[in-house]
Design an enzyme around this catalytic site. Structure first.
Site, PDB file in Angstrom:
ATOM      1  N   SER A   1       0.829  -1.398   0.220  1.00 44.95           N
ATOM      2  CA  SER A   1       0.561   0.208   0.086  1.00 44.95           C
ATOM      3  C   SER A   1       1.016   1.240   0.178  1.00 44.95           C
ATOM      4  O   SER A   1       1.727   1.548  -0.821  1.00 44.95           O
ATOM      5  CB  SER A   1      -0.600  -0.222   1.030  1.00 44.95           C
ATOM      6  OG  SER A   1      -1.627   0.794   1.340  1.00 44.95           O
ATOM      7  N   THR A   2       0.730   2.141   1.365  1.00 52.48           N
ATOM      8  CA  THR A   2       1.971   3.323   1.398  1.00 52.48           C
ATOM      9  C   THR A   2       3.618   3.074   0.789  1.00 52.48           C
ATOM     10  O   THR A   2       3.760   2.152   1.700  1.00 52.48           O
ATOM     11  CB  THR A   2       2.444   4.317   2.486  1.00 52.48           C
ATOM     12  OG1 THR A   2       0.400   3.916   2.865  1.00 52.48           O
ATOM     13  CG2 THR A   2       2.240   5.479   2.609  1.00 52.48           C
TER      14      THR A   2
ATOM     15  N   HIS B   1      -3.248  -1.224  -3.010  1.00 44.67           N
ATOM     16  CA  HIS B   1      -4.047   0.120  -2.510  1.00 44.67           C
ATOM     17  C   HIS B   1      -4.262   1.649  -3.453  1.00 44.67           C
ATOM     18  O   HIS B   1      -4.093   2.541  -3.605  1.00 44.67           O
ATOM     19  CB  HIS B   1      -4.345  -0.245  -1.303  1.00 44.67           C
ATOM     20  CG  HIS B   1      -4.962  -1.072  -0.151  1.00 44.67           C
ATOM     21  ND1 HIS B   1      -3.802  -1.245   0.594  1.00 44.67           N
ATOM     22  CD2 HIS B   1      -5.081  -2.509  -0.775  1.00 44.67           C
ATOM     23  CE1 HIS B   1      -4.227  -2.322   1.002  1.00 44.67           C
ATOM     24  NE2 HIS B   1      -5.133  -2.860   0.295  1.00 44.67           N
TER      25      HIS B   1
ATOM     26  N   ASP C   1      -3.967  -4.988   6.502  1.00 44.77           N
ATOM     27  CA  ASP C   1      -4.624  -5.664   5.151  1.00 44.77           C
ATOM     28  C   ASP C   1      -3.571  -7.113   4.775  1.00 44.77           C
ATOM     29  O   ASP C   1      -1.866  -6.270   4.888  1.00 44.77           O
ATOM     30  CB  ASP C   1      -5.167  -4.498   3.896  1.00 44.77           C
ATOM     31  CG  ASP C   1      -5.542  -5.508   3.047  1.00 44.77           C
ATOM     32  OD1 ASP C   1      -7.100  -6.807   3.209  1.00 44.77           O
ATOM     33  OD2 ASP C   1      -5.767  -5.040   2.164  1.00 44.77           O
TER      34      ASP C   1
ATOM     35  N   MET D   1      -0.305   1.332   4.840  1.00 43.77           N
ATOM     36  CA  MET D   1      -0.444   1.128   6.322  1.00 43.77           C
ATOM     37  C   MET D   1      -1.667   0.555   6.779  1.00 43.77           C
ATOM     38  O   MET D   1      -2.600  -0.288   5.666  1.00 43.77           O
ATOM     39  CB  MET D   1      -1.270   3.083   5.918  1.00 43.77           C
ATOM     40  CG  MET D   1      -2.216   3.688   7.467  1.00 43.77           C
ATOM     41  SD  MET D   1      -3.096   5.624   7.036  1.00 43.77           S
ATOM     42  CE  MET D   1      -3.369   5.404   5.645  1.00 43.77           C
TER      43      MET D   1
END
Length: 367
Positions: free
Chosen positions: A175-176, A202, A298, A295
């Site tokens: 993600s991030t 994401h 998940d 972050m």
């Protein structure tokens, strides 16, 4: 006695209206202060040593010196300063934002637009504040002093763990900080990589399309957005399309992708948990799950499903992660087999897949 301080944010946008909207957002959080505003890239670079921000919010589309050029200038003198790109939800804006993320931007937010702007402002406000606090987790603690770790540090190991079964699929959750991290991994895998790779990153729809295209230009592997009914075959990389869950389904000896619009899981769609769980159900012990910078949590439940099926779990180490939320959640649950620095991750993944097939190779990134 140390003095508490707030997170200092520099806003860079050629639009006075956008600057005012962002400053209004920052004013709602007592832990954040406006360090300054700049209406051009050149002005932003000149202000950096004066206002000493903890975070920069940088517009993608600016005249003369655009967001990409400004980001490059920031990175020359401030390689670790968190930079959040601010983009419109357009195809051109998405492509530029992905380039910025590949070029070292920490994260991005999308601007409210059109008739929906008023209704979406609350979501925009929450997204901006959440990402600032995620990238500056010290909050009101004295800075630059780092928080004292509550537990012993996890020591990264790049040694290739002996797989219990042949690895027939690699599933990645990120993600991030993900685009830049993926650009360190996927292009460093060879064209004859003998397993398919499934990725959840994401991002909104236009962003995942741009990311797949950008990674494809850098990689020897074929990379595409996942499509319903697409055959999952060795040597190909499938990126979950933004806004849709992607899972893998087995039909005898054939593996296919399926997409669906079920509700988000842990606020995520696509969900790494659903992808990992489907991979464990389809491939059993032949799954290698990899959880990278991001972050939230998940991927942790999906990692548990892979472990239960007999598969392996690698995670990116904290030092090389932009945010250690997702990999940290896996480590906290004790689900990992290895904790690996980003620079070694491609070599360790490749080594594990080859070792699972009884093939020898010189350890790339191994101990």
């Amino acid at each position: 006695m140390s003095v508490e301080r707030r997170i200092r944010v520099l806003i860079v946008d050629d639009s006075v209206v956008a600057c005012k909207a962002l400053s209004d957002v920052l004013a709602t959080d007592p832990g954040i202060e406006l360090a300054g505003m700049a209406h051009s890239g050149a002005s932003a670079l000149a202000k950096l040593p004066q206002c000493v921000p903890d975070v920069v919010i940088l517009d993608v589309d600016m005249p003369e010196m655009d967001g990409l050029q400004t980001l490059a200038g920031i990175r020359k003198g401030h390689p670790r300063l968190p930079v959040i790109m601010c983009s419109g939800l357009t195809e051109a804006g998405s492509a530029t934002t992905v380039k910025a993320l590949l070029g070292g931007a920490s994260d991005y937010v999308t601007k409210p637009r059109g008739a929906r702007a008023q209704g979406s402002f609350a979501n925009f406000q929450k997204e901006v504040l959440d990402k600032i606090h995620t990238l500056c987790p010290y909050g009101n603690l004295p800075h630059p002093a780092a928080p004292v770790p509550a537990e012993p540090a996890i020591v990264a190991s790049t040694a290739v763990a002996a797989p219990r079964a042949r690895i027939d699929v690699v599933a990645i959750a990120v993600s991030t900080g993900g685009p830049k991290a993926l650009a360190e991994v996927i292009p460093n895998l060879p064209s004859d990589f003998p397993a398919p790779i499934l990725i959840v990153q994401h991002m909104p729809p236009d962003f995942t399309k741009s990311l797949a295209e950008s990674l494809g230009k850098r990689s020897a592997l074929s990379i595409e957005e996942g499509r319903a009914g697409a055959a999952v075959v060795p040597g190909k990389v499938y990126l979950a399309p933004g806004g849709q869950h992607m899972v893998v389904v087995r039909y005898g000896a054939r593996y296919e992708l399926a997409l669906h619009d079920d509700p988000p899981v842990l606020s995520c769609r696509p969900s790494a948990n659903l992808l990992f769980q489907s991979a464990a159900a389809a491939y059993g012990a032949s799954v290698l799950g990899v959880v990278m910078t991001g972050m939230g949590q998940d991927g942790a439940d999906g990692a548990a499903a892979i472990r239960k099926a007999g598969g392996m779990i690698f995670v990116q180490d904290e030092a090389s992660s932009v945010v250690w939320g997702m990999p940290g959640a896996v480590v906290k649950a004790g689900l990992q087999h290895r904790v690996i620095p980003l620079k070694s991750l491609a070599g360790v993944i490749h080594g594990a897949v080859l070792q699972s097939r009884g093939r020898n190779r010189e350890a790339s990134g191994g101990d």
